[in-house]
Design a protein around this motif. Sequence first.
Motif, PDB file in Angstrom:
ATOM      1  N   PHE A  59       0.822  -1.214   0.000  1.00 39.44           N
ATOM      2  CA  PHE A  59       0.000   0.000   0.000  1.00 39.44           C
ATOM      3  C   PHE A  59       0.857   1.267   0.000  1.00 39.44           C
ATOM      4  CE2 PHE A  59      -3.215  -3.027   1.560  1.00 39.44           C
ATOM      5  CZ  PHE A  59      -4.233  -2.732   0.669  1.00 39.44           C
ATOM      6  N   PHE A  60       1.960   1.285   0.751  1.00 41.56           N
ATOM      7  CA  PHE A  60       2.836   2.453   0.714  1.00 41.56           C
ATOM      8  C   PHE A  60       3.507   2.583  -0.647  1.00 41.56           C
ATOM      9  CE2 PHE A  60       3.180   2.639   5.532  1.00 41.56           C
ATOM     10  CZ  PHE A  60       2.559   3.875   5.621  1.00 41.56           C
ATOM     11  N   SER A  99      12.020  17.425  -1.913  1.00 42.69           N
ATOM     12  CA  SER A  99      12.173  16.060  -1.393  1.00 42.69           C
ATOM     13  C   SER A  99      11.555  15.914  -0.012  1.00 42.69           C
ATOM     14  CB  SER A  99      13.660  15.682  -1.352  1.00 42.69           C
ATOM     15  OG  SER A  99      14.180  15.551  -2.659  1.00 42.69           O
ATOM     16  N   VAL A 100      11.646  16.978   0.803  1.00 45.62           N
ATOM     17  CA  VAL A 100      11.020  16.937   2.132  1.00 45.62           C
ATOM     18  C   VAL A 100       9.523  16.703   2.004  1.00 45.62           C
ATOM     19  CG1 VAL A 100      10.437  18.304   4.176  1.00 45.62           C
ATOM     20  CG2 VAL A 100      12.766  18.346   3.269  1.00 45.62           C
ATOM     21  N   VAL A 101       8.884  17.452   1.104  1.00 47.00           N
ATOM     22  CA  VAL A 101       7.435  17.317   0.924  1.00 47.00           C
ATOM     23  C   VAL A 101       7.101  15.953   0.325  1.00 47.00           C
ATOM     24  CG1 VAL A 101       5.388  18.280  -0.183  1.00 47.00           C
ATOM     25  CG2 VAL A 101       7.190  19.808   0.637  1.00 47.00           C
ATOM     26  N   PHE A 102       7.858  15.542  -0.686  1.00 45.45           N
ATOM     27  CA  PHE A 102       7.576  14.267  -1.345  1.00 45.45           C
ATOM     28  C   PHE A 102       7.830  13.097  -0.405  1.00 45.45           C
ATOM     29  CE2 PHE A 102       8.174  10.856  -4.492  1.00 45.45           C
ATOM     30  CZ  PHE A 102       7.050  11.060  -5.270  1.00 45.45           C
ATOM     31  N   SER A 103       8.762  13.266   0.544  1.00 40.44           N
ATOM     32  CA  SER A 103       9.044  12.197   1.512  1.00 40.44           C
ATOM     33  C   SER A 103       7.820  11.870   2.346  1.00 40.44           C
ATOM     34  CB  SER A 103      10.191  12.614   2.440  1.00 40.44           C
ATOM     35  OG  SER A 103      11.389  12.772   1.722  1.00 40.44           O
ATOM     36  N   ILE A 148      11.696  10.675   6.945  1.00 38.07           N
ATOM     37  CA  ILE A 148      10.466  11.425   7.219  1.00 38.07           C
ATOM     38  C   ILE A 148       9.278  10.504   6.916  1.00 38.07           C
ATOM     39  CG2 ILE A 148       9.065  13.408   6.512  1.00 38.07           C
ATOM     40  CD1 ILE A 148      11.686  14.842   5.835  1.00 38.07           C
ATOM     41  N   PRO A 149       8.358  10.331   7.868  1.00 38.76           N
ATOM     42  CA  PRO A 149       7.259   9.369   7.664  1.00 38.76           C
ATOM     43  C   PRO A 149       6.318   9.798   6.548  1.00 38.76           C
ATOM     44  CG  PRO A 149       6.902  10.706   9.629  1.00 38.76           C
ATOM     45  CD  PRO A 149       8.288  11.019   9.149  1.00 38.76           C
ATOM     46  N   PRO A 150       5.670   8.796   5.903  1.00 35.69           N
ATOM     47  CA  PRO A 150       5.743   7.352   6.146  1.00 35.69           C
ATOM     48  C   PRO A 150       7.024   6.771   5.568  1.00 35.69           C
ATOM     49  CG  PRO A 150       4.333   7.769   4.277  1.00 35.69           C
ATOM     50  CD  PRO A 150       4.724   9.117   4.803  1.00 35.69           C
ATOM     51  N   SER A 151       7.435   5.601   6.066  1.00 33.52           N
ATOM     52  CA  SER A 151       8.707   5.031   5.667  1.00 33.52           C
ATOM     53  C   SER A 151       8.576   3.519   5.509  1.00 33.52           C
ATOM     54  CB  SER A 151       9.778   5.348   6.721  1.00 33.52           C
ATOM     55  OG  SER A 151      10.910   4.533   6.561  1.00 33.52           O
ATOM     56  N   LEU A 152       8.922   3.024   4.330  1.00 33.42           N
ATOM     57  CA  LEU A 152       8.871   1.584   4.087  1.00 33.42           C
ATOM     58  C   LEU A 152       9.907   0.829   4.931  1.00 33.42           C
ATOM     59  CD1 LEU A 152       7.478  -0.644   2.481  1.00 33.42           C
ATOM     60  CD2 LEU A 152       9.124  -0.248   0.637  1.00 33.42           C
ATOM     61  N   LEU A 168       8.191   4.767  15.487  1.00 35.43           N
ATOM     62  CA  LEU A 168       9.280   4.962  14.529  1.00 35.43           C
ATOM     63  C   LEU A 168       8.989   6.137  13.600  1.00 35.43           C
ATOM     64  CD1 LEU A 168       9.994   1.233  13.606  1.00 35.43           C
ATOM     65  CD2 LEU A 168      11.674   2.813  14.566  1.00 35.43           C
ATOM     66  N   PHE A 169       7.746   6.225  13.140  1.00 36.74           N
ATOM     67  CA  PHE A 169       7.368   7.343  12.275  1.00 36.74           C
ATOM     68  C   PHE A 169       7.581   8.680  12.988  1.00 36.74           C
ATOM     69  CE2 PHE A 169       4.166   5.127   9.195  1.00 36.74           C
ATOM     70  CZ  PHE A 169       5.201   4.346   8.717  1.00 36.74           C
TER      71      PHE A 169
END
Length: 468
Positions: A59-60, A99-103, A148-152, A168-169
């Motif tokens: 899903f992520f 990248s911060v926003v897209f993360s 930066i969450p969410p993180s696989l 963790l997030f």
Amino acid sequence: MWILIGAFLVLMIIGVPVAVSMAAASILYILVYDVVPDVIVAQRMIAGVESFPLIAVPFFILAGNLMNIAGVTGRIYAFAVALVGWMKGGLAQVNIIGSVVFSGMSGTAIADAAGIGTIEIKAMKDHGYSTEVAVGVTAVSATLGPIIPPSLPFVIYGMMANVSIGALFLGGLIPGAVMTLLMMTTVGVLAYRNNWGSDAAFEWQRLFRAAIEVMVVGLFPLAAYLLILAGLSLNVAVIVALVLLVAADWYFDFDAVMALMTPVILIGGMTLGWFTPTEAAVAAVLWSLFLGLVRYRTMTLRTLAKASMDTIETTAAVLFIVTAASIFAWLLTVSQAAQILSAWIFALTESPWVFLILVNLLLLIVGCFLDTIAAITLFVPILLPIATQFGIDPIHFGLIITLNLMIGLLTPPLGMIIFVLARISKMSVERTTMAILPWLVPLFLALVAITFIPQLTLWLPTAAGMIR
């Protein structure tokens, strides 16, 4: 133990894929020593993926793919240009903020580099930056994706370590901010030394609009709080505030409000107990579909089908690595490798700080050769019990492991971001590698800070009551 590890290394050296190398080495070990029946291999591999948190993985991945086809990357880029494009080294700063926003949507470094990186590299080259500089800053900023969450990687680590993925997030937010500041400072220093100018005219109107977008997102929790004071229940207040936010975005046609809301919805939903981290992955997909089908209307059946197929391929690869690594790690435990390593480390030092330095060195080397998911699945069962004996918090340890492996994505011979950016920039792998190496400095500074200042990671989860 040496047959297991030796066979794995030999297969890796001759170019066999990581997952196949681990599975083949495991089968060879079982055939030679006959330690367990052959059927145990299948049972352990199935047990490795038979986990509820792992449902979050596809899903992520799907959410990141959907964001890429929803036209969100272009809007994020426009927002970042308005916010920091007027600074010296403007587009390099834009690269980092984008990248911060897209993360907050993708959860993986590869998706960041391949998604918004495509836009950023072209724009930087068009404004006179060398290809090397464009590739270097894109590579280093892409590592923010799993921090930066969410993180696989956090999902995989949380499953392996049996710790709260939500904690963790939250734990990744401040380290992510520290990394961002260090990257932006590096760009500022290089801009001063190389006399880089700004790449967008300073316009109060554009800057004010970008600031308004950030404020609108910040007003969301305030509006929910005021509605609660007015007598609405928590759930109703949040839903009403979200509807008001969507209406405001629709009326004013903001560039990035809806994208900025993604981490707010995910972290807020988990903190409020609306959904688990696994269910948050589903919420991310639903939000992505809302943006692409309703808000921006940029998705088609063809692009949805392509995103779905890409997700299936990536998920299959990730879960195959997890299954192979689970049997390999189990056999390492059976062969007493973990106990031998633990005894050696405790004979070497009794200091948790020295242990963390050794772990950093080990993982920096491992990250050059192993896929992130494979490395987490393989080393967490071995290293985490030792870290626990040293009194190191598992959440803190998870951030250290993840950041080390993100650095590994930027280093040869198997750093995946190198290959992705080489394809995008049309440079050779060798030139891409040399372009990235100078940009590792802010990442190593961040690694030192996160390693030796645990509160950078632990303060937010502790304040939220997720850990004690």
